[in-house]
Design a protein around this motif. Structure first.
Motif, PDB file in Angstrom:
ATOM      1  N   SER A   1       7.377  12.535  18.098  1.00 23.53           N
ATOM      2  CA  SER A   1       7.140  12.585  19.644  1.00 23.53           C
ATOM      3  C   SER A   1       5.806  12.194  19.690  1.00 23.53           C
ATOM      4  CB  SER A   1       7.255  14.063  19.921  1.00 23.53           C
ATOM      5  OG  SER A   1       6.617  14.995  19.390  1.00 23.53           O
ATOM      6  N   SER A   2       4.596  12.207  19.074  1.00 24.01           N
ATOM      7  CA  SER A   2       3.456  12.107  18.884  1.00 24.01           C
ATOM      8  C   SER A   2       3.220  10.424  19.293  1.00 24.01           C
ATOM      9  CB  SER A   2       2.398  12.400  17.969  1.00 24.01           C
ATOM     10  OG  SER A   2       2.841  11.698  16.822  1.00 24.01           O
ATOM     11  N   TYR A   3       4.212   9.639  18.880  1.00 28.36           N
ATOM     12  CA  TYR A   3       4.124   8.252  18.973  1.00 28.36           C
ATOM     13  C   TYR A   3       4.795   7.456  20.305  1.00 28.36           C
ATOM     14  CZ  TYR A   3       2.861   7.875  14.093  1.00 28.36           C
ATOM     15  OH  TYR A   3       2.172   8.068  13.010  1.00 28.36           O
ATOM     16  N   VAL A   4       5.656   8.545  21.267  1.00 34.08           N
ATOM     17  CA  VAL A   4       6.182   8.406  22.374  1.00 34.08           C
ATOM     18  C   VAL A   4       5.306   8.322  23.502  1.00 34.08           C
ATOM     19  CG1 VAL A   4       8.101   8.691  24.011  1.00 34.08           C
ATOM     20  CG2 VAL A   4       8.429   9.444  21.316  1.00 34.08           C
ATOM     21  N   THR A   5       5.226   6.878  24.037  1.00 33.28           N
ATOM     22  CA  THR A   5       4.408   6.714  25.248  1.00 33.28           C
ATOM     23  C   THR A   5       5.211   6.702  26.614  1.00 33.28           C
ATOM     24  OG1 THR A   5       4.894   4.225  25.324  1.00 33.28           O
ATOM     25  CG2 THR A   5       2.741   5.103  23.974  1.00 33.28           C
ATOM     26  N   ALA A   6       4.646   6.875  27.703  1.00 32.97           N
ATOM     27  CA  ALA A   6       5.528   6.823  28.924  1.00 32.97           C
ATOM     28  C   ALA A   6       6.230   5.536  28.889  1.00 32.97           C
ATOM     29  CB  ALA A   6       4.409   6.760  30.058  1.00 32.97           C
ATOM     30  N   ALA A   7       5.972   4.400  28.437  1.00 34.82           N
ATOM     31  CA  ALA A   7       6.876   3.261  28.614  1.00 34.82           C
ATOM     32  C   ALA A   7       8.341   3.717  27.636  1.00 34.82           C
ATOM     33  CB  ALA A   7       6.223   2.122  28.008  1.00 34.82           C
TER      34      ALA A   7
ATOM     35  N   HIS B   1      10.717   6.039  29.187  1.00 31.05           N
ATOM     36  CA  HIS B   1      11.333   5.451  30.167  1.00 31.05           C
ATOM     37  C   HIS B   1      12.628   4.864  29.444  1.00 31.05           C
ATOM     38  CE1 HIS B   1      12.734   3.585  34.066  1.00 31.05           C
ATOM     39  NE2 HIS B   1      12.779   2.655  33.297  1.00 31.05           N
ATOM     40  N   SER B   2      12.300   3.970  28.307  1.00 31.56           N
ATOM     41  CA  SER B   2      13.436   3.270  27.810  1.00 31.56           C
ATOM     42  C   SER B   2      14.437   4.090  27.069  1.00 31.56           C
ATOM     43  CB  SER B   2      12.678   2.260  26.810  1.00 31.56           C
ATOM     44  OG  SER B   2      11.876   1.295  27.417  1.00 31.56           O
ATOM     45  N   LEU B   3      13.801   5.101  26.367  1.00 27.93           N
ATOM     46  CA  LEU B   3      14.753   6.184  25.612  1.00 27.93           C
ATOM     47  C   LEU B   3      15.516   6.801  26.771  1.00 27.93           C
ATOM     48  CD1 LEU B   3      12.214   7.195  22.917  1.00 27.93           C
ATOM     49  CD2 LEU B   3      14.001   5.779  22.507  1.00 27.93           C
ATOM     50  N   SER B   4      14.893   7.204  27.861  1.00 30.05           N
ATOM     51  CA  SER B   4      15.978   8.113  28.766  1.00 30.05           C
ATOM     52  C   SER B   4      16.907   7.104  29.149  1.00 30.05           C
ATOM     53  CB  SER B   4      15.014   8.176  30.134  1.00 30.05           C
ATOM     54  OG  SER B   4      15.705   8.922  31.052  1.00 30.05           O
TER      55      SER B   4
ATOM     56  N   LEU C   1      13.594  14.992  24.763  1.00 21.71           N
ATOM     57  CA  LEU C   1      12.880  13.907  25.449  1.00 21.71           C
ATOM     58  C   LEU C   1      12.127  14.534  26.807  1.00 21.71           C
ATOM     59  CD1 LEU C   1      12.169  11.063  25.756  1.00 21.71           C
ATOM     60  CD2 LEU C   1      14.134  10.720  27.158  1.00 21.71           C
ATOM     61  N   LYS C   2      12.384  15.586  27.301  1.00 23.56           N
ATOM     62  CA  LYS C   2      11.891  16.361  28.410  1.00 23.56           C
ATOM     63  C   LYS C   2      10.530  16.913  27.922  1.00 23.56           C
ATOM     64  CE  LYS C   2      15.665  16.675  31.696  1.00 23.56           C
ATOM     65  NZ  LYS C   2      16.280  17.462  32.581  1.00 23.56           N
ATOM     66  N   ARG C   3      10.695  17.650  26.809  1.00 25.58           N
ATOM     67  CA  ARG C   3       9.751  18.244  26.070  1.00 25.58           C
ATOM     68  C   ARG C   3       8.610  17.442  25.406  1.00 25.58           C
ATOM     69  NH1 ARG C   3      14.043  21.320  23.821  1.00 25.58           N
ATOM     70  NH2 ARG C   3      13.936  20.136  21.822  1.00 25.58           N
ATOM     71  N   ILE C   4       8.579  16.126  25.606  1.00 25.35           N
ATOM     72  CA  ILE C   4       7.421  15.291  25.043  1.00 25.35           C
ATOM     73  C   ILE C   4       6.646  15.152  26.127  1.00 25.35           C
ATOM     74  CG2 ILE C   4       6.899  12.904  24.376  1.00 25.35           C
ATOM     75  CD1 ILE C   4       9.582  12.744  23.052  1.00 25.35           C
ATOM     76  N   PRO C   5       5.267  15.436  26.301  1.00 24.71           N
ATOM     77  CA  PRO C   5       4.534  15.363  27.503  1.00 24.71           C
ATOM     78  C   PRO C   5       4.131  13.824  27.785  1.00 24.71           C
ATOM     79  CG  PRO C   5       3.234  16.330  25.291  1.00 24.71           C
ATOM     80  CD  PRO C   5       4.549  15.969  25.041  1.00 24.71           C
ATOM     81  N   GLN C   6       3.839  13.599  28.928  1.00 22.37           N
ATOM     82  CA  GLN C   6       3.486  12.316  29.121  1.00 22.37           C
ATOM     83  C   GLN C   6       1.970  12.329  29.431  1.00 22.37           C
ATOM     84  OE1 GLN C   6       5.391  11.040  32.955  1.00 22.37           O
ATOM     85  NE2 GLN C   6       7.378  12.004  32.218  1.00 22.37           N
ATOM     86  N   THR C   7       1.511  12.242  27.918  1.00 19.43           N
ATOM     87  CA  THR C   7       0.029  12.178  27.919  1.00 19.43           C
ATOM     88  C   THR C   7      -0.434  10.535  27.463  1.00 19.43           C
ATOM     89  OG1 THR C   7       0.289  12.709  25.381  1.00 19.43           O
ATOM     90  CG2 THR C   7      -0.108  14.381  27.039  1.00 19.43           C
ATOM     91  N   LYS C   8       0.240   9.994  27.348  1.00 23.18           N
ATOM     92  CA  LYS C   8       0.107   8.346  27.138  1.00 23.18           C
ATOM     93  C   LYS C   8       0.394   7.589  28.052  1.00 23.18           C
ATOM     94  CE  LYS C   8       0.246   8.757  22.168  1.00 23.18           C
ATOM     95  NZ  LYS C   8       0.749   8.290  20.988  1.00 23.18           N
ATOM     96  N   CYS C   9      -0.238   6.565  28.501  1.00 19.58           N
ATOM     97  CA  CYS C   9      -0.131   5.624  29.488  1.00 19.58           C
ATOM     98  C   CYS C   9       0.887   4.560  28.926  1.00 19.58           C
ATOM     99  CB  CYS C   9      -1.130   4.886  30.243  1.00 19.58           C
ATOM    100  SG  CYS C   9      -2.111   4.006  29.120  1.00 19.58           S
TER     101      CYS C   9
END
Length: 512
Positions: free
Chosen positions: A474-480, A483-486, A504-512
């Motif tokens: 999850s630490s590697y998952v960015t906002a982009a 969106h693709s994974l959703s 997927l919802k539990r992953i914070p959107q901390t990266k742009c």
């Protein structure tokens, strides 16, 4: 270019049939090994694929696009080997299947005379078209004239009189001269030069090296008997036809490029591999020759030893001897040895790998991980139809023999292939082992995940792999990425869909 049309087992047969003049014998050996592994296997799917129509356009500016059976697209040598192979095994095939293949071969616009004769002989063997002559009218006329010339000889008469040399002039004189000199007969295809001053032991050793090793190719007893049977049938049933492919003299064998000391070592290794007793230290020392060979010589050596056909119960002893060598083998030597020894065995697995094969693969992988990745694991991944047996074996190597660096290498290899259920289990095993990912590699993996997801909307294996990605990485998952994974998860139809969306919802959107 046509290998992609065939499944894994059939691909091995095609490669064997493409391997030169001995292709029929090689294919028979492959078929027998596959039968031993799976007694219910059939060649019908292989033949059906060969009979499928294929669009061809050799020169659009000269001739239009045509449709011909796939078998007609192969070179003449493949078709000759194919017919020889079918002749050997046609008794276990449905006659309609064989006749369908022969009908497809008859669509070749430029038929080879040998192929035409062999097709006719197969039809006769199947009870079809018995009255069609096997030889051309011109050949029939020549045979008739020859028979008339031989008919006037005296009591001994016929062929015996002709071959005795009384009517062949200079050839008979030459034969007589050789007879007077007491020249010994030599086996066909072998060129043995013996030193008259050498003792009997060296004479025998030289003869064995030249005949047993430098022959066109060694064949096992089963394949050789089958080949002799075919030759005898062809001589009886189609005497007027001459095969288009002739045996090459032993002087042209690749083993001629080997130094004499390597040839002697090859002979010693061959005798050792055939020995049923335990190996002592002096026996193991013969493998030191591998450190004295360049890459080309190693390939020739492996080919002469026919390592791909080595019984699996011999593998642990051989691998122990190789691993005991000092210094270690070079990368190229280890890769060639691994490919020759293990690749065909792993690709042909139709049931879980034997204990001997697992021992050999894991021991070599632990000691030579990089050659193993490039010479065995990579080619297995590239096969389109690998099964659960291959995936299970590769997962053992991932979990027990490879460090993080090589796991990352294998994960990147999966970006270049089409995923299957078997490949999904391998990727899942790689992700569970936590390779050292970086953001670039994870971005490439995510792109591959999204692009291949539509074909796995009902796959539980794919869903479990996705869940591993969303929880462990999850630490590697960015906002982009999110969106693709959703969008990807919206298509999922398994019982894990809600769990995936929640992860997927539990992953914070901390990266742009």
């Amino acid at each position: 270019m046509f290998l992609g049309r065939f499944d894994g087992r059939s691909t091995l047969l095609v490669r064997a049939l493409m391997s030169g003049a001995s292709g029929a014998r090689r294919a028979l050996g492959v078929f027998h090994r596959q039968q031993r592994a799976n007694p219910d296997m059939s060649l019908c799917d292989f033949i059906e694929t060969l009979c499928q129509d294929e669009i061809t356009c050799p020169a659009p500016e000269v001739r239009p696009v045509t449709v011909k059976p796939l078998v007609c697209q192969f070179p003449a040598l493949f078709k000759q080997n194919l017919l020889s192979f079918i002749y050997l095994v046609h008794s276990v095939l449905p006659p309609t299947t064989v006749l369908h293949l022969l009908k497809c071969l008859s669509q070749d616009p430029h038929p080879n005379p040998w192929i035409t004769a062999m097709t006719g002989q197969l039809k006769r063997s199947l009870g079809a078209n018995n009255e069609e002559p096997l030889c051309t009218p011109l050949c029939s006329q020549r045979l008739k004239e020859l028979s008339q010339r031989l008919g006037g000889f005296s009591e001994a008469g016929g062929w015996a009189k002709c071959l005795s040399g009384q009517t062949i002039g200079s050839e008979s004189q030459s034969a007589s001269g050789l007879s007077e000199q007491g020249t010994q007969r030599k086996r066909k295809g072998s060129f043995v030069t013996l030193d008259s001053e050498g003792d009997e032991e060296m004479r025998q050793q030289s003869k064995r090296i030249k005949i047993d090793i430098c022959g066109s190719e060694c064949v096992d007893a089963e394949e050789q008997d089958a080949n002799e049977e075919t030759s005898g049938r062809l001589e009886r049933d189609a005497p007027a036809q001459t095969p288009a492919v002739e045996l090459q003299p032993a002087a042209n064998s690749p083993c001629d490029s080997l130094p004499e000391h390597i040839k002697v070592s090859v002979l010693q290794i061959k005798e050792l591999l055939e020995c049923q007793t335990e190996w002592d230290q002096s026996s193991m020392d013969v493998f030191k020759v591998l450190n004295n060979c360049d890459p080309t010589q190693v390939e020739v050596l492996c080919s002469m030893l026919r390592l791909a056909d080595l019984p699996e119960q011999t593998l642990p002893k051989l691998c122990s001897s190789v691993l005991a060598l000092s210094p270690d083998l070079s990368y190229s030597t280890a890769a060639t040895l691994i490919k020759s020894l293990l690749l065909e065995k792993v690709l042909s697995l139709s049931e879980p790998a034997s204990r001997c094969l697992v021992t050999a693969v894991t021991s070599l992988c632990s000691h030579y991980p990089r050659p193993m990745c490039h010479a065995l694991i990579g080619p297995v991944l590239m096969e389109k139809n690998i099964g659960n047996q291959q995936a299970e074996l590769l997962n053992r190597l991932i979990e027990g023999c490879l460090d993080s660096h090589y796991r990352l290498l294998l994960l990147q290899m999966t970006f270049k292939i089409a995923w299957t259920e078997a490949v999904l289990s391998i990727i899942h095993s790689l992700l569970d082992s936590k390779p050292d990912l970086n953001e670039d590699v994870f971005a490439q993996f995510t792109e591959q995940l999204v692009s291949q997801s539509p074909q796995f909307i009902k796959s539980v294996k794919f869903a479990k792999m996705m869940l591993t990605v969303l929880t462990k990485y999850s630490s590697y998952v960015t906002a982009a990425h999110k969106h693709s994974l959703s969008s990807c998860l919206m298509l999922n139809e398994t019982f894990l869909k809600k769990s995936l969306q929640a992860a997927l919802k539990r992953i914070p959107q901390t990266k742009c």
